[in-house]
Design a protein around this motif. Structure first.
Motif, PDB file in Angstrom:
ATOM      1  N   ILE A 191      30.281  35.597  49.050  1.00  0.00           N
ATOM      2  CA  ILE A 191      31.682  35.964  49.273  1.00  0.00           C
ATOM      3  C   ILE A 191      32.418  34.738  49.792  1.00  0.00           C
ATOM      4  N   THR A 192      33.482  34.335  49.091  1.00  0.00           N
ATOM      5  CA  THR A 192      34.262  33.164  49.464  1.00  0.00           C
ATOM      6  C   THR A 192      35.711  33.558  49.674  1.00  0.00           C
ATOM      7  N   THR A 193      36.280  33.140  50.788  1.00  0.00           N
ATOM      8  CA  THR A 193      37.696  33.394  51.062  1.00  0.00           C
ATOM      9  C   THR A 193      38.530  32.293  50.421  1.00  0.00           C
ATOM     10  N   VAL A 194      39.592  32.689  49.708  1.00  0.00           N
ATOM     11  CA  VAL A 194      40.477  31.745  49.019  1.00  0.00           C
ATOM     12  C   VAL A 194      41.860  31.830  49.635  1.00  0.00           C
ATOM     13  N   THR A 195      42.400  30.698  50.080  1.00  0.00           N
ATOM     14  CA  THR A 195      43.758  30.634  50.617  1.00  0.00           C
ATOM     15  C   THR A 195      44.649  29.939  49.606  1.00  0.00           C
ATOM     16  N   PHE A 196      45.709  30.620  49.180  1.00  0.00           N
ATOM     17  CA  PHE A 196      46.615  30.049  48.201  1.00  0.00           C
ATOM     18  C   PHE A 196      47.521  29.012  48.858  1.00  0.00           C
ATOM     19  N   GLN A 197      47.862  27.960  48.100  1.00  0.00           N
ATOM     20  CA  GLN A 197      48.630  26.851  48.645  1.00  0.00           C
ATOM     21  C   GLN A 197      50.014  27.311  49.104  1.00  0.00           C
ATOM     22  N   GLU A 198      50.380  26.890  50.331  1.00  0.00           N
ATOM     23  CA  GLU A 198      51.696  27.154  50.913  1.00  0.00           C
ATOM     24  C   GLU A 198      51.990  28.638  51.034  1.00  0.00           C
ATOM     25  N   GLU A 199      50.940  29.471  51.096  1.00  0.00           N
ATOM     26  CA  GLU A 199      51.141  30.902  51.259  1.00  0.00           C
ATOM     27  C   GLU A 199      50.181  31.410  52.339  1.00  0.00           C
ATOM     28  N   GLU A 200      50.637  32.411  53.051  1.00  0.00           N
ATOM     29  CA  GLU A 200      49.776  33.008  54.072  1.00  0.00           C
ATOM     30  C   GLU A 200      48.793  33.990  53.462  1.00  0.00           C
ATOM     31  N   ASN A 201      49.158  34.574  52.325  1.00  0.00           N
ATOM     32  CA  ASN A 201      48.276  35.540  51.684  1.00  0.00           C
ATOM     33  C   ASN A 201      47.030  34.841  51.165  1.00  0.00           C
ATOM     34  N   HIS A 202      45.904  35.537  51.171  1.00  0.00           N
ATOM     35  CA  HIS A 202      44.673  34.976  50.651  1.00  0.00           C
ATOM     36  C   HIS A 202      43.915  36.072  49.915  1.00  0.00           C
ATOM     37  N   GLY A 203      42.859  35.641  49.244  1.00  0.00           N
ATOM     38  CA  GLY A 203      42.051  36.588  48.493  1.00  0.00           C
ATOM     39  C   GLY A 203      40.587  36.255  48.658  1.00  0.00           C
ATOM     40  N   PHE A 204      39.757  36.850  47.815  1.00  0.00           N
ATOM     41  CA  PHE A 204      38.312  36.680  47.931  1.00  0.00           C
ATOM     42  C   PHE A 204      37.708  36.534  46.542  1.00  0.00           C
ATOM     43  N   ILE A 205      36.670  35.717  46.465  1.00  0.00           N
ATOM     44  CA  ILE A 205      35.894  35.568  45.248  1.00  0.00           C
ATOM     45  C   ILE A 205      34.488  36.096  45.535  1.00  0.00           C
ATOM     46  N   LEU A 206      34.058  37.111  44.777  1.00  0.00           N
ATOM     47  CA  LEU A 206      32.719  37.676  44.889  1.00  0.00           C
ATOM     48  C   LEU A 206      31.886  37.180  43.716  1.00  0.00           C
ATOM     49  N   THR A 207      30.763  36.575  44.005  1.00  0.00           N
ATOM     50  CA  THR A 207      29.865  36.080  42.964  1.00  0.00           C
ATOM     51  C   THR A 207      28.514  36.761  43.124  1.00  0.00           C
ATOM     52  N   PHE A 208      28.057  37.405  42.057  1.00  0.00           N
ATOM     53  CA  PHE A 208      26.785  38.125  42.071  1.00  0.00           C
ATOM     54  C   PHE A 208      25.797  37.410  41.156  1.00  0.00           C
ATOM     55  N   TYR A 209      24.625  37.084  41.700  1.00  0.00           N
ATOM     56  CA  TYR A 209      23.583  36.397  40.947  1.00  0.00           C
ATOM     57  C   TYR A 209      22.479  37.390  40.601  1.00  0.00           C
ATOM     58  N   ASP A 210      22.145  37.452  39.328  1.00  0.00           N
ATOM     59  CA  ASP A 210      21.149  38.421  38.862  1.00  0.00           C
ATOM     60  C   ASP A 210      19.743  37.944  39.235  1.00  0.00           C
ATOM     61  N   GLU A 211      19.040  38.750  40.034  1.00  0.00           N
ATOM     62  CA  GLU A 211      17.675  38.437  40.445  1.00  0.00           C
ATOM     63  C   GLU A 211      16.689  39.484  39.931  1.00  0.00           C
ATOM     64  N   THR A 212      17.100  40.234  38.902  1.00  0.00           N
ATOM     65  CA  THR A 212      16.259  41.313  38.397  1.00  0.00           C
ATOM     66  C   THR A 212      14.947  40.774  37.842  1.00  0.00           C
ATOM     67  N   GLY A 242      23.500  54.047  34.856  1.00  0.00           N
ATOM     68  CA  GLY A 242      22.231  54.258  35.526  1.00  0.00           C
ATOM     69  C   GLY A 242      21.334  53.041  35.646  1.00  0.00           C
ATOM     70  N   LYS A 243      21.748  51.903  35.127  1.00  0.00           N
ATOM     71  CA  LYS A 243      20.936  50.693  35.228  1.00  0.00           C
ATOM     72  C   LYS A 243      21.002  50.135  36.647  1.00  0.00           C
ATOM     73  N   ILE A 244      19.915  49.491  37.075  1.00  0.00           N
ATOM     74  CA  ILE A 244      19.826  48.900  38.408  1.00  0.00           C
ATOM     75  C   ILE A 244      19.604  47.396  38.267  1.00  0.00           C
ATOM     76  N   PHE A 245      20.439  46.620  38.935  1.00  0.00           N
ATOM     77  CA  PHE A 245      20.329  45.166  38.925  1.00  0.00           C
ATOM     78  C   PHE A 245      20.078  44.684  40.350  1.00  0.00           C
ATOM     79  N   HIS A 246      19.038  43.891  40.520  1.00  0.00           N
ATOM     80  CA  HIS A 246      18.781  43.247  41.810  1.00  0.00           C
ATOM     81  C   HIS A 246      19.605  41.972  41.875  1.00  0.00           C
ATOM     82  N   VAL A 247      20.402  41.827  42.918  1.00  0.00           N
ATOM     83  CA  VAL A 247      21.353  40.720  42.980  1.00  0.00           C
ATOM     84  C   VAL A 247      21.365  40.086  44.372  1.00  0.00           C
ATOM     85  N   SER A 248      21.915  38.886  44.419  1.00  0.00           N
ATOM     86  CA  SER A 248      22.338  38.273  45.676  1.00  0.00           C
ATOM     87  C   SER A 248      23.841  38.061  45.574  1.00  0.00           C
ATOM     88  N   VAL A 249      24.519  38.045  46.706  1.00  0.00           N
ATOM     89  CA  VAL A 249      25.984  38.052  46.719  1.00  0.00           C
ATOM     90  C   VAL A 249      26.512  36.874  47.531  1.00  0.00           C
TER      91      VAL A 249
END
Length: 505
Positions: free
Chosen positions: A210-231, A201-208
């Motif tokens: 989102i960074t796309t990550v491409t792995f070396q020599e691979e077509e597959n990629h992923g994402f890094i989500l970083t949340f900054y606490d602004e409470t 039930g806690k509420i955190f005010h955040v900013s977000v």
């Protein structure tokens, strides 16, 4: 001392040849024929030598291939300085042992690096979540656990939308929809703020971020989500807003008294005062009015930030509104030797859906700015145009212009251009912020084009009223009232209300 494979083969051949010769000789001494003795001796020795030669060549070939493969593996994968003798099978086991040791060392080093990375992620004050291409959780640090109420073991392999409850205002945000358009999520944060609601039930005010990550020599990629606490920052902002609102309200009572007595003095004794004293009284009234405007703006900003302002849009003849506003302000422009004109459109424009008092405030603010920053003898023009489903209002001046580096921040709170624009100006940098908020609430946009030394053009748009809306009287649009950021309450009405309720402030 090690003996090579070829030496061992030669010794073995000599021993077997001697042994075979001895057996043939014993057979001859026991009565065997002499020609048979030589035939057996020669044939047996040749057979032994041929067999040993074939075996030697076979194993040498295998050894060379294995040594070559190991040497290549050693150079490409481990980059060590160990030499492999391709000629000796004895060295193969030694090479395997060394490579195995290196593999163990590399594995231990990798484990140490992994633990360091885990420690770093755990110590970050930001929440970091790594996702694969499908949006499933790969890494989930301790701060992310605090924000969501889930542990890493509980969420690993699950889709991010199953575990992350994030809201922009009152609307729930599906984070995966913004993987390829993070700028839109940043816009939501800027306009409404973002909140993470945890399982407990806690509420955190955040900013977000989102960074796309491409792995070396691979077509597959992923994402890094970083949340900054602004409470804590949000709580501090609330405290600032409370202070500004309280201070502005407390200042209203003495200011109302000052303005009242100044007007009373001017009406009863103004004609009896000397020109010098009349000028002093005029300055008193002028500065009291400026102070009242400042207080109004501070209150407006406070309400804008809280989203507590209202507009009451109705079908509005924008051409008439602009014409009347220009007429009211033409004397102000003439006093500075400027030419203020309104270029009426050649064809009748459709009605717009807008709150007339709020739009009048925006137009007045833009014209006042143009008068302030336009030299004597220059011109200011206001004109209207229709584009698609909007009508735009433009205020163009031939003033001193705005530096390019200042344009991006021009509509932010308390922003003042550090240049010649500040000379002779006592503004607070709130007018354009309030104007932008009003236009945004109406569903329009406001922008500026400027060239230093040549002038500026401010333009805002308002939506055209539909046929049904235009056919109904304005009083019926009470249900269209909106709350949000950027609406300014009538200053005179506030002054009267505060004067009447000063005992409660």
């Amino acid at each position: 001392m090690k003996i090579s494979l070829r030496a061992k083969s030669l010794i073995t051949a000599v021993i077997l040849t001697g042994l075979f010769t001895a057996l043939a000789l014993i057979a001859y001494l026991l009565g065997g024929p002499l020609p048979g003795f030589w035939l057996v001796l020669v044939a047996g020795n040749l057979l032994i030598l041929a067999s040993i030669l074939v075996i030697n060549l076979f194993y040498s070939s295998i050894g060379n291939k294995m040594a070559s493969a190991l040497e290549k593996l050693e150079k490409e994968k481990f980059n060590s300085g160990i030499g492999i003798a391709g000629q000796d099978l004895e060295h193969l086991s030694t090479t395997f042992t060394l490579i195995t040791e290196q593999i163990g060392q590399r594995e231990a080093q990798f484990n140490r690096q992994e633990k360091k990375m885990e420690t770093l992620l755990a110590s970050l004050s930001e929440a970091v979540i790594a996702l694969d291409q499908g949006g499933k959780v790969l890494i989930f640090n301790k701060t992310a656990e605090k924000f969501t109420g889930f542990t890493e073991q509980m969420v690993t392999g699950k889709h991010i939308d199953e575990i992350l409850h994030i809201y922009g205002g009152d609307e729930k945000i599906i984070v995966s929809n913004y993987f390829v358009k993070p700028d839109e999520l940043a816009t939501i944060h800027r306009e409404h703020g973002l909140q993470i609601r945890s399982q407990d039930g806690k509420i955190f005010h955040v900013s977000v971020s989102i960074t796309t990550v491409t792995f070396q020599e691979e077509e597959n990629h992923g994402f890094i989500l970083t949340f900054y606490d602004e409470t804590n920052q949000k709580a501090l902002e609330e405290m600032k807003l409370d202070f500004v609102s309280m201070a502005a309200h407390e200042l209203r009572t003495p200011l109302t008294v000052i303005r009242g007595y100044a007007e009373l003095l001017n009406s009863e004794l103004g004609e009896k005062l000397s020109p010098e004293h009349q000028e002093h009284l005029h300055r008193l009234e002028y500065n009291a009015a400026n102070l009242g405007t400042l207080i109004d703006n501070l209150l407006n900003v406070s309400r804008i930030e809280r989203g507590s302002y209202k507009i009451e849009p109705a079908a509005l003849d924008l051409t008439s509104l602009v014409k009347n506003t220009v007429t009211d302000m033409i004397d102000q422009a003439n006093s500075k030797g400027q030419t203020l004109t309104f270029e009426e459109p050649l064809e009748k424009l459709p009605l717009v859906m807008a709150d007339s008092s709020r739009i009048n405030q925006v137009i007045s603010n833009l014209i006042t700015n143009a008068i302030t920053y336009t030299p004597v003898g220059e011109s200011i023009k206001i004109y209207l145009t229709k584009k698609d489903s909007f009508v735009s209002v433009s205020v163009r001046d031939t003033g001193i212009g705005i530096p390019k580096e200042a344009l991006a921040k021009l509509f932010t709170k308390f922003f003042r251009v550090s240049s010649v624009l500040e000379q002779g100006s006592k503004g607070t940098g709130l007018g354009l912020f309030i104007s932008k908020s009003i236009i945004t609430m109406h569903g329009g946009e406001i922008s500026v084009e400027s060239e230093l030394g040549k002038g500026s053009t401010f333009t805002f748009t308002l939506p055209i009223a539909s046929n049904i809306q235009a056919s109904q009287p304005a009083a019926q649009f009470g249900s269209l009232s909106k709350t949000g950021k950027g609406i300014m309450i009538n200053p005179e009405r506030i002054s009267q209300r505060m004067a009447g309720n000063s005992g409660s402030n």
